[in-house]
Motif scaffolding. Structure first.
Motif, PDB file in Angstrom:
ATOM      1  N   GLY A  27      33.682  33.990  44.018  1.00 11.89           N
ATOM      2  CA  GLY A  27      33.591  35.437  44.090  1.00 11.89           C
ATOM      3  C   GLY A  27      34.933  36.055  44.419  1.00 11.89           C
ATOM      4  O   GLY A  27      35.936  35.373  44.601  1.00 11.89           O
ATOM      5  N   ASN A  28      34.943  37.377  44.500  1.00 14.27           N
ATOM      6  CA  ASN A  28      36.177  38.101  44.759  1.00 14.27           C
ATOM      7  C   ASN A  28      35.844  39.347  45.563  1.00 14.27           C
ATOM      8  O   ASN A  28      34.858  40.028  45.282  1.00 14.27           O
ATOM      9  N   ALA A  29      36.688  39.628  46.561  1.00 20.61           N
ATOM     10  CA  ALA A  29      36.438  40.799  47.398  1.00 20.61           C
ATOM     11  C   ALA A  29      36.498  42.085  46.590  1.00 20.61           C
ATOM     12  O   ALA A  29      35.786  43.051  46.887  1.00 20.61           O
ATOM     13  N   ALA A  30      37.366  42.108  45.563  1.00 22.93           N
ATOM     14  CA  ALA A  30      37.470  43.304  44.729  1.00 22.93           C
ATOM     15  C   ALA A  30      36.205  43.538  43.913  1.00 22.93           C
ATOM     16  O   ALA A  30      35.966  44.652  43.449  1.00 22.93           O
ATOM     17  N   TRP A  31      35.418  42.495  43.719  1.00 21.13           N
ATOM     18  CA  TRP A  31      34.148  42.597  42.972  1.00 21.13           C
ATOM     19  C   TRP A  31      32.956  42.541  43.918  1.00 21.13           C
ATOM     20  O   TRP A  31      31.877  42.128  43.519  1.00 21.13           O
ATOM     21  N   THR A 240      45.408  54.931  40.140  1.00 18.46           N
ATOM     22  CA  THR A 240      44.808  54.145  41.220  1.00 18.46           C
ATOM     23  C   THR A 240      45.573  54.376  42.516  1.00 18.46           C
ATOM     24  O   THR A 240      46.644  54.994  42.529  1.00 18.46           O
ATOM     25  N   ASP A 241      45.033  53.840  43.581  1.00 19.09           N
ATOM     26  CA  ASP A 241      45.704  53.898  44.882  1.00 19.09           C
ATOM     27  C   ASP A 241      46.345  52.563  45.235  1.00 19.09           C
ATOM     28  O   ASP A 241      46.513  52.235  46.417  1.00 19.09           O
ATOM     29  N   ASP A 242      46.718  51.783  44.205  1.00 17.67           N
ATOM     30  CA  ASP A 242      47.316  50.466  44.448  1.00 17.67           C
ATOM     31  C   ASP A 242      48.624  50.581  45.227  1.00 17.67           C
ATOM     32  O   ASP A 242      48.896  49.779  46.133  1.00 17.67           O
ATOM     33  N   GLU A 243      49.453  51.553  44.873  1.00 13.39           N
ATOM     34  CA  GLU A 243      50.738  51.706  45.562  1.00 13.39           C
ATOM     35  C   GLU A 243      50.532  52.056  47.033  1.00 13.39           C
ATOM     36  O   GLU A 243      51.238  51.539  47.908  1.00 13.39           O
ATOM     37  N   LYS A 244      49.554  52.891  47.304  1.00 15.98           N
ATOM     38  CA  LYS A 244      49.246  53.247  48.684  1.00 15.98           C
ATOM     39  C   LYS A 244      48.793  52.022  49.465  1.00 15.98           C
ATOM     40  O   LYS A 244      49.189  51.821  50.636  1.00 15.98           O
ATOM     41  N   LYS A 245      47.979  51.177  48.843  1.00 17.41           N
ATOM     42  CA  LYS A 245      47.530  49.950  49.501  1.00 17.41           C
ATOM     43  C   LYS A 245      48.688  48.982  49.725  1.00 17.41           C
ATOM     44  O   LYS A 245      48.723  48.271  50.741  1.00 17.41           O
ATOM     45  N   ASP A 246      49.630  48.944  48.778  1.00 16.77           N
ATOM     46  CA  ASP A 246      50.806  48.074  48.939  1.00 16.77           C
ATOM     47  C   ASP A 246      51.617  48.480  50.167  1.00 16.77           C
ATOM     48  O   ASP A 246      52.035  47.625  50.965  1.00 16.77           O
ATOM     49  N   LEU A 247      51.863  49.764  50.317  1.00 20.24           N
ATOM     50  CA  LEU A 247      52.645  50.246  51.465  1.00 20.24           C
ATOM     51  C   LEU A 247      51.912  49.980  52.775  1.00 20.24           C
ATOM     52  O   LEU A 247      52.532  49.589  53.776  1.00 20.24           O
ATOM     53  N   ALA A 248      50.599  50.186  52.760  1.00 20.45           N
ATOM     54  CA  ALA A 248      49.823  49.917  53.974  1.00 20.45           C
ATOM     55  C   ALA A 248      49.871  48.440  54.339  1.00 20.45           C
ATOM     56  O   ALA A 248      50.004  48.086  55.525  1.00 20.45           O
ATOM     57  N   ARG A 341      54.381  44.225  46.785  1.00 20.10           N
ATOM     58  CA  ARG A 341      53.254  44.725  45.984  1.00 20.10           C
ATOM     59  C   ARG A 341      52.105  43.708  45.922  1.00 20.10           C
ATOM     60  O   ARG A 341      51.583  43.394  44.853  1.00 20.10           O
ATOM     61  N   LEU A 342      51.736  43.204  47.071  1.00 23.38           N
ATOM     62  CA  LEU A 342      50.708  42.167  47.128  1.00 23.38           C
ATOM     63  C   LEU A 342      49.377  42.676  46.586  1.00 23.38           C
ATOM     64  O   LEU A 342      48.732  42.009  45.762  1.00 23.38           O
ATOM     65  N   GLN A 343      48.948  43.849  47.031  1.00 26.93           N
ATOM     66  CA  GLN A 343      47.657  44.372  46.581  1.00 26.93           C
ATOM     67  C   GLN A 343      47.676  44.695  45.092  1.00 26.93           C
ATOM     68  O   GLN A 343      46.686  44.459  44.390  1.00 26.93           O
ATOM     69  N   SER A 344      48.774  45.213  44.590  1.00 23.98           N
ATOM     70  CA  SER A 344      48.864  45.505  43.155  1.00 23.98           C
ATOM     71  C   SER A 344      48.775  44.238  42.327  1.00 23.98           C
ATOM     72  O   SER A 344      48.130  44.208  41.278  1.00 23.98           O
ATOM     73  N   ASN A 345      49.417  43.176  42.783  1.00 20.14           N
ATOM     74  CA  ASN A 345      49.349  41.908  42.063  1.00 20.14           C
ATOM     75  C   ASN A 345      47.942  41.321  42.094  1.00 20.14           C
ATOM     76  O   ASN A 345      47.468  40.780  41.091  1.00 20.14           O
ATOM     77  N   ILE A 346      47.277  41.426  43.239  1.00 17.58           N
ATOM     78  CA  ILE A 346      45.903  40.932  43.326  1.00 17.58           C
ATOM     79  C   ILE A 346      44.997  41.720  42.388  1.00 17.58           C
ATOM     80  O   ILE A 346      44.173  41.149  41.649  1.00 17.58           O
TER      81      ILE A 346
END
Length: 495
Positions: A27-31, A240-248, A341-346
């Motif tokens: 499974g995946n947390a994003a799903w 998306t908010d991927d960049e925001k998640k990366d900074l966080a 950019r860990l979250q963006s890559n994930i």
């Protein structure tokens, strides 16, 4: 504190990594804990239900408008002034709403069909000139990487002959169609890509007569070609908010810079050269992930990083590492690397990677653990780090540091606190050892010098004793004895 008596590391049951629906895939947390297959089925089910509900609401509104129109036409003058404005205000949005839902519903149905239908060839030829003008990334303005990937893809398809030409046409047609869909959000683009993967994989499976290995090889090349061309538009998009998640995430990791291996209960000793080398390689691999464009290549970086982590643990424990050791070690590596950019890559891997790679195999296992590591880092607290709440808050606020906490010898002795200090301690240890060896050598030299002096005196004493016991008397010769006669003259004999 109580954690000293019983240290509890981060533990995840292996069943928690699997799909919540029990299909056996990862499974995946994003799903929401589902695998790719179950998530798509659930997503489509929810979306279809939403469409049906919207249609039911639309039909209800339509009936109400018809009833209002009928009432106004049969002697309801009091409502003639109020009804038309309301009907006009609702009819306009309703017509737009109905048109949007119709387009959205039919787009999904025709996305894959038009790629494989017999009329797709002529249709794509007619539409291609117009689309190419509005899609510079697919035509002459392609980057060097895209051109090289296109060349490699064409060379690969030459070995497949006729199927290769058909695959190339379908991929080109898909890229051209995607270039005209700039209004789609990231999830809709992901759905289009996954639909294309699935449709093409089904056709390849029938062509190769069930040879999954051959299908996987072709799909890897298709993914590389498609995603290299789409990378700039679909990686960390503005919708998306991927960049925001990366900074966080980066700020969170910076705030946790003080975490060491002892706090995470990681069985890894960086003072061992082999373990330290594998840690450096693991950090390099996880950072390198951001430089890759193809989801499969990014996933390969995660796999290499994970294998180096297992090697580092194995060199420390002198035995194979367990799954319980791996996740805390992966969290430690991510904290040390702070990959960009860990979250963006994930999210990019989750959206556009071939789903079969994420559902099974070592790639899927390692990627699932990386998603878990990212989730744990966001939720790390005092209990998970074997600290008191006061210690955790003081470390997070910067008021204290494990470097200066003398009440925790396990923390102060950690080589992971500061690599420079760890190297300094190792150098001081070597210098102390060399100083001790030099002292030993000098002491041995002094003892040897004393022994040589003692031996020399003993030899002199023995010589004196011998001379006293056996004196050496040398008599001078008499005066007449030293006059010798003339030597005899030589005689010549004739024979």
């Amino acid at each position: 504190m109580s954690q000293k008596t019983e240290r509890r590391g981060i533990h995840v049951d292996q069943s928690e990594l699997l799909c919540k629906k029990g299909c056996g895939y990862y499974g995946n947390a994003a799903w929401q804990g589902l695998c790719s297959k179950c998530w798509r089925e659930e997503y489509q089910r929810v979306r279809q239900k939403q469409i049906q509900d919207d249609w039911a609401l639309a039909e209800k509104l339509q009936r109400e408008e018809e009833a209002a129109a009928y009432a106004s036409s049969h002697g309801a003058p009091a409502q003639t002034q109020s009804t038309p404005p309301s009907s006009q205000s609702s009819l306009g949005p309703f017509s737009k709403f109905e048109e949007k839902k119709t387009n959205e519903k039919t787009r999904k149905v025709t996305t894959v069909k038009k790629f494989f239908s017999s009329s797709s060839r002529s249709a794509s030829k007619k539409e291609s000139p117009e689309v190419k003008v509005s899609s510079p990334s697919v035509s002459r303005h392609a980057s060097f990487d895209s051109d090289q990937v296109s060349k490699d893809f064409a060379d690969f398809l030459k070995n497949l002959q006729r199927p290769g030409r058909e695959i190339h046409k379908q991929c080109r047609s898909f890229l051209l169609s995607m270039s005209s869909k700039k209004e789609l959000n990231a999830e809709e683009v992901s759905e289009c890509v996954q639909d294309f993967y699935q449709g093409l994989a089904d056709r390849l499976m029938s062509h190769f007569k069930g040879s999954s290995e051959s299908v996987e090889q072709v799909m890897d090349q298709v993914e590389k070609y498609i995603m290299t061309r789409l990378y700039k538009n679909v990686f960390c998009p503005e919708t998306t908010d991927d960049e925001k998640k990366d900074l966080a995430m980066q700020n969170r990791i910076r705030a946790l810079h003080w975490v060491n291996v002892q706090m995470l209960c990681v069985p890894m000793d960086e003072e061992i050269p082999e373990a330290s080398e594998n840690v450096v390689k693991a950090i390099t691999d996880i950072i390198e992930m951001d430089s890759k464009k193809v989801p499969r290549d990014k996933l390969a970086c995660v796999t290499r990083c994970s294998k180096h982590i297992f090697a580092a643990i194995g060199s420390t424990k002198s035995e194979p590492a367990s799954a319980d050791d791996f996740l805390p070690a992966l969290i430690y590596i991510v904290l040390k690397a702070n990959p960009p950019r860990l979250q963006s890559n994930i999210q990019y891997i989750t959206r556009f990677c071939n789903p079969s790679r994420l559902m099974t195999g070592e790639d899927g296992y390692y990627f699932t653990n990386l998603c878990c590591a990212a989730a744990f880092i966001e939720k790390l607290d005092a209990q998970s780090l074997n600290l008191t709440t006061e210690e955790f808050q003081s470390y997070m606020s910067g008021q204290a540091s494990p470097h200066s906490d003398r009440n925790r010898p396990d923390a102060t002795d950690s080589p992971a606190l500061n690599p420079a200090l760890a190297q300094l301690r190792r150098n001081l240890t070597l210098l102390s050892d060399l100083d001790g060896r030099q002292d030993t050598l000098m002491e041995a030299a002094r003892n040897l010098h004393a022994e040589l002096l003692s031996w020399s005196e003993s030899v002199r004493g023995e010589v004196r004793d011998v001379l006293e016991k056996y004196p050496l008397n040398v008599s001078r010769p008499a005066d007449g004895d030293d006059q010798l006669g003339e030597p005899a003259a030589g005689r010549l004999f004739a024979g």
